[in-house]
Scaffold this motif. Structure first.
Motif, PDB file in Angstrom:
ATOM      1  N   UNK A 114      -4.628 -11.447  12.471  1.00 15.28           N
ATOM      2  CA  UNK A 114      -3.211 -11.139  11.990  1.00 15.28           C
ATOM      3  C   UNK A 114      -1.695 -10.472  12.291  1.00 15.28           C
ATOM      4  N   UNK A 115      -2.413  -9.405  12.470  1.00 17.90           N
ATOM      5  CA  UNK A 115      -2.066  -8.450  13.782  1.00 17.90           C
ATOM      6  C   UNK A 115      -1.473  -8.665  14.513  1.00 17.90           C
ATOM      7  N   UNK A 116      -2.427  -9.254  15.541  1.00 20.94           N
ATOM      8  CA  UNK A 116      -2.051  -9.671  16.099  1.00 20.94           C
ATOM      9  C   UNK A 116      -1.410 -10.883  16.791  1.00 20.94           C
ATOM     10  N   UNK A 117      -0.594 -12.142  15.111  1.00 18.91           N
ATOM     11  CA  UNK A 117      -0.029 -12.935  15.222  1.00 18.91           C
ATOM     12  C   UNK A 117       1.222 -12.113  14.532  1.00 18.91           C
ATOM     13  N   UNK A 118       1.585 -10.970  13.888  1.00 19.69           N
ATOM     14  CA  UNK A 118       2.051  -9.633  13.824  1.00 19.69           C
ATOM     15  C   UNK A 118       3.680  -9.619  15.115  1.00 19.69           C
ATOM     16  N   UNK A 119       2.922  -9.909  16.250  1.00 18.80           N
ATOM     17  CA  UNK A 119       3.011  -8.764  17.063  1.00 18.80           C
ATOM     18  C   UNK A 119       2.369  -8.043  18.101  1.00 18.80           C
ATOM     19  N   UNK A 120       1.556  -7.792  17.571  1.00 17.80           N
ATOM     20  CA  UNK A 120       1.026  -6.421  18.007  1.00 17.80           C
ATOM     21  C   UNK A 120      -0.217  -6.931  19.243  1.00 17.80           C
ATOM     22  N   UNK A 121      -0.149  -5.472  20.046  1.00 18.65           N
ATOM     23  CA  UNK A 121      -1.666  -5.926  21.060  1.00 18.65           C
ATOM     24  C   UNK A 121      -2.727  -5.675  20.899  1.00 18.65           C
ATOM     25  N   UNK A 122      -2.843  -4.585  20.373  1.00 15.96           N
ATOM     26  CA  UNK A 122      -3.704  -3.343  20.128  1.00 15.96           C
ATOM     27  C   UNK A 122      -4.603  -3.331  18.890  1.00 15.96           C
ATOM     28  N   UNK A 123      -5.313  -3.119  18.870  1.00 22.23           N
ATOM     29  CA  UNK A 123      -6.191  -3.414  17.091  1.00 22.23           C
ATOM     30  C   UNK A 123      -5.917  -2.385  16.237  1.00 22.23           C
ATOM     31  N   UNK A 124      -5.956  -2.933  15.100  1.00 26.31           N
ATOM     32  CA  UNK A 124      -5.153  -2.103  14.367  1.00 26.31           C
ATOM     33  C   UNK A 124      -5.694  -1.033  13.758  1.00 26.31           C
ATOM     34  N   UNK A 125      -7.074  -0.599  13.827  1.00 21.72           N
ATOM     35  CA  UNK A 125      -7.465   0.396  13.557  1.00 21.72           C
ATOM     36  C   UNK A 125      -6.786   1.660  13.684  1.00 21.72           C
ATOM     37  N   UNK A 126      -6.594   2.199  14.213  1.00 18.46           N
ATOM     38  CA  UNK A 126      -5.680   2.635  14.769  1.00 18.46           C
ATOM     39  C   UNK A 126      -4.811   3.226  14.226  1.00 18.46           C
ATOM     40  N   UNK A 127      -3.850   2.281  13.640  1.00 20.86           N
ATOM     41  CA  UNK A 127      -2.466   2.410  13.302  1.00 20.86           C
ATOM     42  C   UNK A 127      -2.066   3.518  11.998  1.00 20.86           C
ATOM     43  N   UNK A 128      -1.540   3.634  11.346  1.00 17.24           N
ATOM     44  CA  UNK A 128      -0.911   4.259  10.003  1.00 17.24           C
ATOM     45  C   UNK A 128      -1.105   3.921   8.860  1.00 17.24           C
ATOM     46  N   UNK A 129      -2.132   3.926   7.885  1.00 19.86           N
ATOM     47  CA  UNK A 129      -1.614   3.674   6.722  1.00 19.86           C
ATOM     48  C   UNK A 129      -0.984   3.185   5.436  1.00 19.86           C
ATOM     49  N   UNK A 130      -0.965   2.876   5.153  1.00 24.30           N
ATOM     50  CA  UNK A 130       1.117   2.552   4.034  1.00 24.30           C
ATOM     51  C   UNK A 130       0.888   3.699   3.354  1.00 24.30           C
TER      52      UNK A 130
END
Length: 805
Positions: free
Chosen positions: A717-733
């Motif tokens: 889903x993260x990829x569908x949202x337009x991101x190109x790399x893993x969600x692993x190190x994205x900032x927690x909301x």
RNA sequence: GCGGGUGUGGCGGAAUUGGCAGACGCGCUAGACUUAGGAUCUAGUAUCUUCGGAUGUGGGGGUUCGACUCCCUUCACCCGCACCA
């Protein structure tokens, strides 16, 4: 069309592997978080659905912590020594090493398919010589410090398995594995002096964030009790024996003494007249299994030895009995019996018509033993004192006269550390022909377990290693002295006592692990596993850790700051899953049909992590349904693009539920309340379906919060949202506290404590205002008609309760 | 026997400090969509009811304006230990 879990899961697992997404940087600048799973024994049947429960819990924490900016250590390994591999080898003639390697491969594949975020570069295996080199090294250190010793102890000898079993491996008098009969037989064994650490193991429990029940179990296992040892002379013999008692204050009430049947004095002191009776009794006890001994415990048995002890306080003669209600393994194996104030002694004295003398007032000793407190009577210098005073005065008296002393005993016994098995770490010791014994020099470690064509019991009680002449016999190159290697190996618990240290620095060839790395990563922040390890593994590991702390290998006194026991997953009929019942659920099947994300989600949603809940196929379907709902909310099913509802702007209708969700999910995950955290994610999705538009920022936040639970779907889903790399190190909301409270809130209006009406009012309305508005409320007025208002209770922001009659 | 824990709908389970019992999911019911529905969406779903209400968190009692929550008592189940002197 729902999402294709097989394709998505494979895609992201490959991505993570290729990119080493979860590699831990040992010396990162970030704050550390060490999440540990109890590593599995890789059995031949493969992974059980119970395994992923704890593993998912730690994985959720690990993934969330990464997003919160922590450097996370989340490793996995194999506790791969153990009896089943040896049994298999004996039965089939195959190599335990190959068998184990095959099982590990299966476990590893299954675990990888569940998408756990382990750093596989840190994988360890207790059967790897590079690992057990250090297990052996720790043993040598224990030996050097006098904590490993050889003792002749009665052990559980199983003729069928040709090996000695630990107590925990004997269930109801037969071997746990195989169900063969077990007899007791004295044998020379390696022991570890865990009792030297008993007090510290007990005291340091205080500071641990562990379930109270588990700490209590450890306390009971250690079983500390304070009392005194008292020495009794034996009338007519030049011998004395010592008893342990917690009630030295009742010594004046001691009317007889009892020795355990195994007590060495029994045979020495028995009178000619009683010899036959005693011999018969000892024989009877010997042939009873432990089970029978317990069963018959309801009715006490015993025999008079014909000898008398002299009570040191009053020189009275006390008959010495032998009875199996006294255990050789606790205290000194001998007691002074005070029937008036001990229930067991009372029962025994009543049965064998022995005198009962009251020395503590307060009960009626003609009907039952009185164990409570009271003024002492019939006790010479103790008369008039209460229990505590009398105990200390008596101890002082005993010490002064040199016939006793203050003493602490433990239920905990030293750890039987030798196994007569092939498939374990060889104990690095050589017995020389001159009778001396040395450890293998450190530079010769690891002492490698030799490969053997055929593994069979030696028949002598020694391990199968005794059959390997080449390995067993050694010659000292310097002196030419001949020697023989220790053929015992270590128990399975050995490797699991310190594996969490090796993860920190798995490839170190010079040291067990780099002290700086240990300094950074210890203690472990969360340790999750089954309650079956509540006592033994956790106590042994704590013991070794404290020892390593003492010799300055590790920087902390305790290894596991926080520990949690996951519950069991039961079969659909609410019974334990077992092959024989045919109710075993295989994770492979679920991963194939529903996907790993669904399995993870379902196991976390079933109920609280520590509860034992029955598996439900319907519940599993429900978990999948939720993931499908998430997918359809975000993805346009026609063409796989982002749903049209997702907008770049705002939708204030969703503000409150979104911020509530962030708050609740963050807190619930942190506290291991995964079931309620997930329910909040469901609430958000339900609201999302009702909304006309979905701000992209909220959807991104939602996907991040979902990602620890359902990582594959979240990455997709993260990829569908337009991101190109893993969600692993994205900032927690993060959430905005101000969005959680509405200006206007609903206040409950009660009459006599029952809800009768509700009003909407400004959230900061005053008490007076609330009362006024409440009393004006039409519905409420109807209820108050004809009644006198006695009192009005106002809780601002919550309710108004009118007391009237 | 001792120690620890748990009892809430048909089921799994929610409920800061005592303040709207039953969140969320399963199951069930109805409607919509549909050739079809064991898919999906929407709504409903503790019990009883004379439709006003009444009752309800294992049972009994108590404290309180108000109790799933605190106290006493009792029952059931689960886990650990089993003569520990």
């Amino acid at each position: 069309m729902s999402f294709n879990h097989q394709q998505i899961e494979k895609k992201w697992q490959s991505y993570w592997e290729e990119n080493k997404t979860f590699k831990t940087n040992t010396f990162s600048e970030k704050e550390k978080f060490y999440a540990l799973d109890m590593f599995p024994y890789p059995s031949g049947v493969g992974l059980h659905v119970g395994h992923p429960e704890g593993y998912t819990a730690t994985d959720i924490l690990s993934r969330m912590k990464r997003m919160q900016g922590y450097e996370v250590m989340h490793p996995m390994g194999w506790d791969a020594f153990g009896l089943p591999a040896e049994q298999y080898a004996i039965d089939t003639g195959n190599s335990p090493a190959e068998f184990t390697a095959k099982n590990i491969a299966t476990f590893k594949r299954q675990i990888k398919e569940l998408g756990f975020s382990y750093d596989w570069d840190r994988e360890i295996n207790t059967t790897d010589p590079n690992y057990y080199k250090w297990t052996q090294w720790i043993f040598i250190k224990l030996y050097e410090k006098g904590l490993a010793y050889i003792d002749e102890v009665p052990v559980n000898w199983c003729p069928a398995l040709g090996t000695v079993l630990a107590n925990e491996e004997v269930i109801d008098g037969v071997s746990e594995r195989g169900g063969h009969p077990v007899i007791r037989k004295p044998m020379k064994q390696w022991m570890l002096k865990i009792t030297a650490y008993a007090d510290r193991l007990l005291e340091d429990l205080e500071e641990l964030d562990w379930p109270e029940s588990l700490k209590e179990m450890q306390r009971n296992w250690i079983g500390r009790s304070e009392g005194a040892e008292v020495t009794f002379k034996i009338d007519g013999h030049n011998e004395e024996f010592t008893v342990f008692t917690t009630r030295p204050d009742t010594l004046f009430g001691a009317t007889y003494a009892v020795l355990a049947p195994e007590h060495p004095f029994v045979k020495k002191i028995v009178s000619d007249a009683q010899k036959e009776a005693v011999d018969n009794y000892l024989h009877e006890v010997e042939t009873k299994s432990d089970l029978e001994r317990t069963d018959l415990a309801k009715d006490k048995t015993g025999v008079f030895t014909g000898a008398y002890a002299i009570n040191p306080v009053n020189n009275e003669k006390m008959p010495i009995w032998v009875a199996d209600y006294v255990l050789m393994s606790y205290g000194t194996g001998a007691i002074m019996a005070v029937p008036a104030h001990d229930e067991r002694d009372y029962e025994f004295a009543t049965k064998f018509e022995l005198p009962i003398i009251e020395v503590v007032a307060g009960g009626d000793v003609t009907t039952e033993a009185y164990t409570g407190d009271g003024k002492h009577v019939n006790s010479d210098f103790l008369n008039g004192l209460d229990k505590t005073e009398a105990i200390s005065k008596m101890i002082a008296w005993l010490e002064e006269k040199g016939v006793g002393e203050k003493k602490v005993t433990y239920r905990l016994r030293d750890w039987l550390f030798a196994r007569q098995r092939y498939w374990g770490e060889p104990i690095p010791v050589i017995h020389w022909e001159d009778g001396s014994m040395t450890t293998v020099p450190e530079e010769e470690l690891p002492l490698v377990l030799p490969e053997m064509k055929e593994i069979k019991p030696s028949g002598t009680g020694e391990s199968p290693l005794a059959n390997n002449i080449e390995w067993v016999n050694v010659v000292d190159p310097k002196t030419g002295m001949k020697g023989r290697r220790e053929t015992n190996t270590m128990p399975q618990w050995a490797g699991s006592c310190w594996y969490f240290l090796r993860y920190i620095d798995p490839d170190n060839t010079e040291k067990l692990a780099d002290p700086e790395a240990l300094e950074k990563w210890l203690p472990i922040d969360i340790y999750i596993g089954g309650a079956e390890h509540a006592v033994l593994h956790l106590l042994y590991a704590r013991f070794w850790h404290k020892f390593l702390y003492d010799i300055e290998v590790v920087p902390t006194k305790e290894p596991f700051t926080k520990l949690f026991n996951q519950g069991m997953i039961l079969g659909e009929g609410n019974e334990k899953m077992s092959k024989s019942k045919g109710n075993v659920v295989n994770p492979d099947d679920i991963v194939f049909s529903h996907g790993a994300d669904t399995l993870r989600l379902y196991e976390m949603f079933m109920g609280p992590l520590d509860a034992s809940v029955a598996w439900s196929t319907n519940g599993l379907d429900g978990a999948r349904r939720f993931l499908d709902r998430v997918w359809r909310l975000i993805v346009n099913e026609e063409d796989g693009t982002l749903a049209a509802k997702i907008i770049d702007g705002d939708n204030s209708d969703l503000d409150k539920v979104y911020h509530e969700t962030v708050k609740k999910v963050t807190e619930d995950f942190e506290n291991l309340h995964f079931n309620t955290g997930i329910s909040q994610l469901m609430v958000f999705v339900n609201e999302g379906y009702k909304a006309d538009s979905l701000p992209k920022a909220f959807i991104e936040g939602f996907v991040k919060m979902l990602s620890p639970v359902a990582p594959h779907l979240a990455e997709e889903l993260w990829e569908k949202l337009g991101h190109t790399s893993t969600i692993t190190y994205e900032t927690w909301p993060a959430y905005d506290e101000s969005k959680l409270v509405e200006d206007e809130i609903e206040v409950v209006l009660q009459v006599m404590g029952k809800v009768r009406s509700k009003i909407n009012i400004a959230k900061d309305a005053s008490k007076e205002e609330l009362e006024k508005v409440a009393l004006e409320d039409e519905t409420l007025q109807k209820w108050l008609e004809g009644k006198t208002i006695r009192k009005v209770i106002v809780v601002p922001g919550k309710l108004v309760n009118v007391v009237a009659n």
